[in-house]
Motif scaffolding. Structure first.
Motif, short mmCIF file in Angstrom:
data_model
loop_
_atom_site.label_atom_id
_atom_site.label_comp_id
_atom_site.label_asym_id
_atom_site.label_seq_id
_atom_site.Cartn_x
_atom_site.Cartn_y
_atom_site.Cartn_z
N SER A 118 0.97 -1.12 -0.02
CA SER A 118 0.04 -0.04 0.05
C SER A 118 0.89 1.30 0.03
O SER A 118 2.22 1.21 0.40
N ASP A 119 0.46 2.36 -0.41
CA ASP A 119 1.32 3.58 -0.52
C ASP A 119 0.21 4.62 -0.45
O ASP A 119 -0.89 4.65 -0.77
N ARG A 120 0.79 5.92 0.03
CA ARG A 120 0.14 7.04 0.05
C ARG A 120 1.03 8.25 -0.53
O ARG A 120 2.13 8.37 -0.23
N GLN A 121 0.29 9.34 -1.12
CA GLN A 121 1.24 10.61 -1.63
C GLN A 121 0.28 11.73 -1.80
O GLN A 121 -0.86 11.45 -2.21
N CYS A 122 0.84 12.76 -1.49
CA CYS A 122 -0.03 14.00 -1.81
C CYS A 122 0.60 14.81 -2.91
O CYS A 122 1.59 14.84 -3.06
#
Length: 232
Positions: A118-122
């Motif tokens: 999983s990954d998250r970025q803005c």
């Protein structure tokens, strides 16, 4: 959507290894539209609220459980409320998919959840832009490992269209091997809307690099695989 490979989606990724040369970043995808070039002054606060099918429902329980996993967010960092989350894509496997939220009108965040990664970025949108029909085209990124039945790794592209209603689709029909455009819309208290468009294609397959995506009225059209310039 052996060991699974995964990379975050977003406009900062390298362009996919298609059989045609990858395009250089360009801002030419901004559609022709009336209105002066300006962003909200001051920047419009958020968060935005998801609409329609983008709203989290009971069937998304496993996806939301995975999203809330502490491993996705550093200790002490605020986790956006479920009511702020727009579901961009629901994976074939329960608990997988892609989520987005907008804390303000100039920022959007993406979380991609897969079975083993999983990954998250803005990301930031252009601070000066046309108030109607602005388009931000994201780069494609790999998000799944092909099976024996479907050996090609899939690439997912996420683009954002402002203040333009859909539905959106490929101008001359969905290219062979690509998937239809899916959309999810969020709305700010002022009425400003942002629509996230997602579309997939397998690596190594010749997708026309000039393929366009348009709204129903064709008031907004843009090249699906021509990333916008970095607009942080």
């Amino acid at each position: 959507m052996g060991v699974m490979l995964f990379a975050v989606i977003g406009c900062t990724e390298d362009a996919p290894p298609l059989s045609s040369p990858a395009p250089a970043p360009s801002s030419s995808s901004t559609p022709a539209s009336s209105g002066s070039s300006s962003s909200p002054e001051p920047p419009e606060p958020g968060p935005a609220t998801p609409l329609g099918a983008a709203t989290v429902t009971a069937k998304d329980a496993k996806l939301i459980e995975a999203y809330g996993n502490g491993a996705l967010f550093p200790q002490g960092q605020a986790v956006p409320a479920t009511s702020e989350l727009a579901v961009l894509r629901r994976g074939r496997t329960a608990g997988t998919g892609d989520l987005a939220w907008m804390p303000d009108a100039n920022t959007y965040c993406l979380v991609s959840i897969r079975e083993r990664a999983s990954d998250r970025q803005c990301f930031g949108l252009a601070k000066e832009r046309k108030p109607q029909g602005y388009v931000h085209v994201g780069r494609g990124a790999p998000h799944d490992l092909g099976s024996q039945a479907e050996p090609h790794q899939l690439w997912l592209s996420v683009s954002v269209v402002e203040n333009t209603s859909g539905p959106f689709a490929y101008k001359d029909g969905t290219p062979e091997h690509a998937t239809p455009v899916q959309e999810a819309t969020v709305r700010f208290p002022s009425g400003r809307t942002m629509t996230f468009l997602t579309y997939e294609f397998p690596e190594g397959i010749n997708i026309p690099m000039d393929a366009e995506i348009c709204s129903t009225s064709r008031a907004v059209c843009f090249k699906a695989f021509e990333p916008s310039a970095a607009e942080q």
